[in-house]
Design a protein around this motif. Sequence first.
Motif, mmCIF file in Angstrom:
data_model
loop_
_atom_site.group_PDB
_atom_site.id
_atom_site.type_symbol
_atom_site.label_atom_id
_atom_site.label_comp_id
_atom_site.label_asym_id
_atom_site.label_seq_id
_atom_site.Cartn_x
_atom_site.Cartn_y
_atom_site.Cartn_z
ATOM 1 N N LYS A 17 0.271 -12.911 7.090
ATOM 2 C CA LYS A 17 1.087 -12.189 8.050
ATOM 3 C C LYS A 17 1.657 -12.855 9.711
ATOM 4 N N VAL A 18 2.414 -12.736 9.750
ATOM 5 C CA VAL A 18 3.239 -12.599 10.827
ATOM 6 C C VAL A 18 3.306 -12.329 12.249
ATOM 7 N N ARG A 19 3.470 -10.486 11.799
ATOM 8 C CA ARG A 19 3.168 -10.226 12.726
ATOM 9 C C ARG A 19 1.900 -8.666 12.858
ATOM 10 N N ASP A 20 1.690 -8.306 13.361
ATOM 11 C CA ASP A 20 0.160 -7.179 13.664
ATOM 12 C C ASP A 20 0.685 -6.297 12.238
ATOM 13 N N PHE A 21 -0.124 -6.098 11.545
ATOM 14 C CA PHE A 21 0.351 -4.996 10.556
ATOM 15 C C PHE A 21 -0.380 -4.033 10.019
ATOM 16 N N VAL A 22 -0.769 -2.734 9.363
ATOM 17 C CA VAL A 22 -0.839 -1.816 9.727
ATOM 18 C C VAL A 22 -1.901 -1.662 8.142
ATOM 19 N N ARG A 23 -3.175 -1.735 9.290
ATOM 20 C CA ARG A 23 -4.683 -2.216 7.729
ATOM 21 C C ARG A 23 -5.604 -0.657 8.413
ATOM 22 N N GLY A 24 -5.999 0.774 7.565
ATOM 23 C CA GLY A 24 -6.793 1.155 8.165
ATOM 24 C C GLY A 24 -7.900 1.295 7.667
ATOM 25 N N LYS A 25 -8.668 0.910 7.090
ATOM 26 C CA LYS A 25 -10.017 0.425 6.027
ATOM 27 C C LYS A 25 -11.089 -0.221 7.298
ATOM 28 N N VAL A 26 -10.449 -0.736 8.586
ATOM 29 C CA VAL A 26 -11.984 -1.522 9.276
ATOM 30 C C VAL A 26 -11.644 -0.558 10.074
ATOM 31 N N TYR A 27 -11.516 1.414 10.603
ATOM 32 C CA TYR A 27 -11.700 2.067 11.701
ATOM 33 C C TYR A 27 -12.089 2.825 11.663
ATOM 34 N N LYS A 28 -12.718 3.406 12.405
ATOM 35 C CA LYS A 28 -13.389 4.174 12.037
ATOM 36 C C LYS A 28 -12.689 6.328 11.701
ATOM 37 N N TRP A 29 -11.074 6.433 12.014
ATOM 38 C CA TRP A 29 -10.082 6.504 11.237
ATOM 39 C C TRP A 29 -9.303 6.158 10.702
ATOM 40 N N ASP A 30 -8.877 6.831 9.545
ATOM 41 C CA ASP A 30 -7.686 5.887 9.212
ATOM 42 C C ASP A 30 -6.922 6.599 8.398
ATOM 43 N N PHE A 31 -5.667 6.669 9.418
ATOM 44 C CA PHE A 31 -4.576 7.403 8.922
ATOM 45 C C PHE A 31 -3.506 6.736 8.298
ATOM 46 N N THR A 32 -3.691 5.621 7.691
ATOM 47 C CA THR A 32 -2.831 5.476 6.235
ATOM 48 C C THR A 32 -2.114 5.822 5.129
ATOM 49 N N GLY A 33 -3.359 6.392 4.578
ATOM 50 C CA GLY A 33 -2.975 7.693 3.907
ATOM 51 C C GLY A 33 -1.554 8.587 4.623
ATOM 52 N N MET A 34 -1.816 8.622 5.258
ATOM 53 C CA MET A 34 -0.358 9.414 5.278
ATOM 54 C C MET A 34 1.476 9.281 5.634
ATOM 55 N N LEU A 35 0.896 7.729 5.305
ATOM 56 C CA LEU A 35 2.090 6.953 5.086
ATOM 57 C C LEU A 35 1.803 6.880 3.011
ATOM 58 N N SER A 36 1.647 6.863 2.507
ATOM 59 C CA SER A 36 1.553 7.204 0.915
ATOM 60 C C SER A 36 1.793 8.833 0.579
ATOM 61 N N ALA A 37 2.145 9.265 1.657
ATOM 62 C CA ALA A 37 1.668 11.030 0.909
ATOM 63 C C ALA A 37 2.583 11.733 0.524
ATOM 64 N N SER A 38 4.179 10.769 0.571
ATOM 65 C CA SER A 38 5.118 11.296 -0.206
ATOM 66 C C SER A 38 5.673 9.863 -1.182
ATOM 67 N N SER A 39 5.490 8.949 -0.675
ATOM 68 C CA SER A 39 6.291 7.839 -0.458
ATOM 69 C C SER A 39 5.348 6.737 -1.782
ATOM 70 N N GLY A 40 3.876 7.458 -2.059
ATOM 71 C CA GLY A 40 2.645 6.113 -2.636
ATOM 72 C C GLY A 40 3.039 4.561 -2.268
#
Length: 328
Positions: free
Chosen positions: A217-240
């Motif tokens: 990785k060359v820039r900060d990236f989305v990764r929710g599985k290390v946080y108390k609240w993971d919102f990353t599932g919302m990015l795949s709500a329609s796009s998979g």
Amino acid sequence: MEAPNSFQFGVEIELLMGSRKKAHPNWKALAKDVSKRLLKAGIANHINETNDKSPDNYREWSIVQEVTIPNQPAKNLWGLELVSPVYPIHTYWASDLTTIFTTLHASFTLVPSPNCSTHVHISSTPHPLSASGLAALAKAALYYEPALDRLVPASRRGSAAYWCQSNRASPGLRGLASLGDCLAAVDAAEAAGAVRPVVEVVNLFPAASAYGRAHGKVRDFVRGKVYKWDFTGMLSASSGGAGGQTVRGTVEFRQPSGSLVADDAAAWVTLAVAFVAGAMAVGLSLGGGGIDHGASMEELWALLASGAEMLGWESLGAVEGLFEQRRS
């Protein structure tokens, strides 16, 4: 404000367990035994060996190998995760939990372990949470964090909790001096009118981390599985999107500790769903006035009670016992 009574959920229960009467040579043998006994008790289920996240795997309970729980073959103990189907909030889910844990305790030993946790996924129907709804939840997660911390053991908070770090550790927030500044940052993200900026402010992970370097990785990236609240599932709500690693269209509360009895799991489900509903009722009003500290236990209880009322629940059930255990 999101429409009331429009939520559904799924729960993931991680267990370190083994048979009371026979030694299993491997995880799959244990999983087959668990599956057979749950089927006999009336709990439809299947073994999901590849941890496939496709929708078909959420039509009934599934049994998954949990790689974050070290197996102990010499002690006949194996890491296993029970993944629920998608449940509407007004249904038979609590009785299913009772049946599951009654069945497990009859034939297996469930061992307490700091490696075990309980995760609750919440989604809204018929439409996913909007950017404003997600921002309201993000602000509530930040403001009520101190009170939620008091409900979990030390292994699920602070520096000991790699897999459920504070969302304030996200690069989108970690340089901010006060809680009020963090809430303002969420408001600024919500002003864009899209879900992604809200997700990024609370669920970015550093490119300079060991994980980031290992993955180029060359820039900060989305990764929710290390946080108390993971919102990353919302990015795949329609796009998979998100590489299929997150249940689509959900937010995930990852901080709860492991559940050894039905009341434990029911308490975490009830708390998570009521918290989300309560956050929707509060909306974006949190913030302003130089906030520098989070909510008390009493404030958290009031939010949960508001959420329960919004959902049409008569009480908070097993959550009451959770508060009594942790209040002192």
